[in-house]
Design an enzyme around this catalytic site. Structure first.
Site, PDB file in Angstrom:
ATOM      1  N   HIS A 143       0.850  -1.192   0.000  1.00  0.00           N
ATOM      2  CA  HIS A 143       0.000   0.000   0.000  1.00  0.00           C
ATOM      3  C   HIS A 143       0.885   1.241   0.000  1.00  0.00           C
ATOM      4  O   HIS A 143       1.956   1.233   0.602  1.00  0.00           O
ATOM      5  CB  HIS A 143      -0.954   0.008   1.200  1.00  0.00           C
ATOM      6  CG  HIS A 143      -0.295  -0.273   2.516  1.00  0.00           C
ATOM      7  ND1 HIS A 143       0.145  -1.530   2.880  1.00  0.00           N
ATOM      8  CD2 HIS A 143       0.020   0.542   3.548  1.00  0.00           C
ATOM      9  CE1 HIS A 143       0.674  -1.490   4.084  1.00  0.00           C
ATOM     10  NE2 HIS A 143       0.631  -0.239   4.514  1.00  0.00           N
ATOM     11  N   ILE A 144       0.407   2.278  -0.679  1.00  0.00           N
ATOM     12  CA  ILE A 144       1.144   3.544  -0.740  1.00  0.00           C
ATOM     13  C   ILE A 144       0.537   4.508   0.286  1.00  0.00           C
ATOM     14  O   ILE A 144      -0.672   4.746   0.274  1.00  0.00           O
ATOM     15  CB  ILE A 144       1.069   4.175  -2.145  1.00  0.00           C
ATOM     16  CG1 ILE A 144       1.672   3.233  -3.187  1.00  0.00           C
ATOM     17  CG2 ILE A 144       1.787   5.535  -2.164  1.00  0.00           C
ATOM     18  CD1 ILE A 144       1.605   3.763  -4.617  1.00  0.00           C
TER      19      ILE A 144
END
Ligand SMILES: [Zn+2]
Length: 181
Positions: free
Chosen positions: A126-127
């Site tokens: 995930h960013i």
């Protein structure tokens, strides 16, 4: 690295609940939440073909968003070109909407790959998009964190929801043509 860096800068006492629970949680929230079809409660702001935008329920700062692929994969090298493109386009749109709506002075944007690098959930990439304001080391500590945070999260959700949908619709991650009418 980024998480550690942010943790050093921001005082986020409500994260204690998350940190103390983190090792007890089974399953993957990034797989479970989109499967539940309860986006408002789950703080999911937007879904696109290959992934979604979700607010961090234990944010480092107000407006802390995450862009996540649907597929449960740990590394960038596991993702397809389409997923990579979608993730970075969604990240760009998050930067735009946060800039428009919350006027931050800067951002921390990045990935923690692996637990040793600071990832809380280390097997589903995930960013993180964390808006920053000058002097924000003193942001929120004045609030009684664990009580006020849910209210703050829902206010921020409402603030970002429509503008994010609008910006996404203007870009390549907008709804498919057949859904526009
Ligand atoms: Zn997952």
């Amino acid at each position: 690295m980024i998480a550690k860096m942010i943790r050093n800068i921001l005082w986020a006492p409500w994260r204690l609940e998350y940190v103390t629970k983190a090792d007890k949680v089974t399953g993957c929230i990034f797989c479970e939440k989109p499967a539940q079809q309860n986006d408002r409660e789950n703080l999911i702001l937007y879904r696109f073909k290959t992934g979604f935008v979700i607010m961090n329920a234990f944010p480092y700062n107000n407006g802390h968003l995450m862009v996540v692929p649907y597929r449960h994969k740990p590394r960038l090298s596991d993702l397809t070109e389409e997923e990579l493109r979608d993730l970075i386009m969604a990240t760009q749109t998050c930067e735009k909407v946060l800039t428009e709506q919350m006027h931050p002075h800067g951002f921390n944007i990045g990935l923690n790959l692996g637990r040793c690098a600071g990832a809380g959930i280390d097997d589903h990439l995930h960013i993180h998009i964390v808006p920053r304001w000058d002097g924000d080391t003193s942001f929120l500590p004045v609030l009684s964190a664990t009580k006020v945070l849910p209210e703050l999260l829902s206010q921020t959700y409402e603030k970002l929801l429509i503008p994010l949908q609008r910006l996404m619709a203007e870009g390549s991650l907008g709804p498919p043509e057949r859904d526009k009418d």
